[in-house]
Enzyme design. Structure first.
Site, PDB file in Angstrom:
ATOM      1  N   CYS A  40       1.291 -33.263  14.581  1.00  0.00           N
ATOM      2  CA  CYS A  40       2.171 -32.177  15.004  1.00  0.00           C
ATOM      3  C   CYS A  40       2.106 -32.040  16.526  1.00  0.00           C
ATOM      4  O   CYS A  40       1.087 -32.362  17.145  1.00  0.00           O
ATOM      5  CB  CYS A  40       1.756 -30.864  14.338  1.00  0.00           C
ATOM      6  N   CYS A  44      -0.798 -24.472  16.178  1.00  0.00           N
ATOM      7  CA  CYS A  44      -0.892 -23.156  15.534  1.00  0.00           C
ATOM      8  C   CYS A  44      -2.316 -22.906  15.043  1.00  0.00           C
ATOM      9  O   CYS A  44      -2.877 -23.712  14.290  1.00  0.00           O
ATOM     10  CB  CYS A  44       0.090 -23.069  14.374  1.00  0.00           C
ATOM     11  N   CYS A  47      -3.029 -23.007  11.145  1.00  0.00           N
ATOM     12  CA  CYS A  47      -2.490 -24.120  10.365  1.00  0.00           C
ATOM     13  C   CYS A  47      -3.496 -24.588   9.305  1.00  0.00           C
ATOM     14  O   CYS A  47      -4.681 -24.748   9.590  1.00  0.00           O
ATOM     15  CB  CYS A  47      -2.136 -25.284  11.280  1.00  0.00           C
TER      16      CYS A  47
END
Length: 319
Positions: A40, A44, A47
């Site tokens: 990714c 985040c 996550c």
């Protein structure tokens, strides 16, 4: 001899009936989330599907697995990650295969939106039923603090909403309700964006993925109470598109296929064997999937670009 033949016939009929009963009762993967990559371009903090590997299945093998799933009863596929748009060629090829070859009722994508382009939508949009964009806040400083934003999350979200309307794709928004955004009022933006579905998840901790200081992400600092989550949902209850998913509904109700084409168990640490090796039925038998919770959270809905598909989806289910 006649009695032996009659007995043999009775045995064969019994076996056929047992096989039919077993077939009707075994879990069919109606809706599958295929996380074909863990990579990714965002970070985040909460996550729960982190970049612990860089593995990705070869296209031909992935297609074989998707065909196995279709033959086992899959009607909807959702491509996720990681960030699926890191691999637009692979993603586009899988989308087209699922619609044009497998004829699935619904093909959807979940993305952080940052790499979505109109060029991709124009090329593959006719085979995409739903495009879901993750947006946890309409304040860019909050998105940056979460690890999702770089200052352009909200403008990009609006841009994708326009493209979806232009190319006939159902526009969906996913929001993770957490410590940093549970007090935010998002009604104004949802009124303007008008997603057909707004999924609001309570931030979730998954063992071995985001549950400690030793995992790549530690989501514990983002946790909120059930009451705080309910308060967020109540604040936005006038939104017809709102679909609230608490931890109770979310944790066990998703069928997640990882980058090795294994079903993940509810705690994320006991995957099945790859479906390419053992088949879908045997792989499903080795993990826990709560079919009732899947239904309770609204797992079956009008998920196709074509109107009236929801009634077709419900046919043949054993709930």
């Amino acid at each position: 001899m006649d009695s032996i033949l009659r007995l043999l016939g009775l045995v064969l009929v019994t076996l056929a009936l047992l096989n039919l009963y077993y077939f009707r009762r075994w879990k069919r993967p109606v809706s599958v989330n295929y996380h074909f990559t863990r990579r990714c371009n965002k970070t985040c903090g909460f996550c729960f599907h982190n970049a612990t590997t860089s593995y990705m299945e070869q296209p031909d093998q992935a297609k074989t697995g998707l065909r196995l799933l279709k033959n086992a009863g899959m009607r909807k596929i959702n491509f996720a990650g990681g960030e699926p748009f890191l691999y637009p060629k692979f993603l586009g090829e899988m989308i087209d295969f699922c619609k044009e070859d497998l004829r699935l009722e619904s093909v959807s994508i979940v993305t952080n939106g940052s790499l979505v382009t109109e060029k991709f939508i124009k090329k593959h949009g006719s085979n995409i039923d739903i495009l879901a964009v993750s947006c946890d806040s309409f304040h860019e400083d909050t998105n940056i603090e979460i690890g999702r934003g770089s200052g352009n999350q909200v403008p990009q979200l609006y841009k994708i909403g326009v493209w979806c309307r232009q190319y006939g794709i159902k526009f969906k928004i996913n929001t993770v309700v957490c410590r940093l955004n549970h007090q935010e009022d998002m009604n104004k933006h949802i009124d303007v964006l008008q997603p057909f579905r707004w999924k609001c998840f309570q931030v979730l901790i998954v063992a071995g993925e985001n549950d400690s200081s030793s995992t790549l992400r530690d989501g514990r600092k983002f946790l909120i109470t059930d009451q705080e989550y309910q308060g967020f949902c109540q604040k936005h209850s006038r939104q017809k598109s709102l679909v609230a998913e608490s931890n109770r509904l979310m944790a066990k109700s998703y069928l997640i296929l990882d980058e090795y084409m294994r079903f993940l168990d509810r705690d994320g640490r006991q995957p099945s064997a790859p479906i390419l090796q053992v088949g879908v039925r045997k792989a499903l038998q080795s993990v826990y999937w709560d079919e009732k919770a899947f239904k309770d959270r609204g797992g079956i809905y009008d998920w196709s670009r074509k109107e009236g598909s929801c009634s077709e989806v419900n046919q043949g289910l054993d709930w």
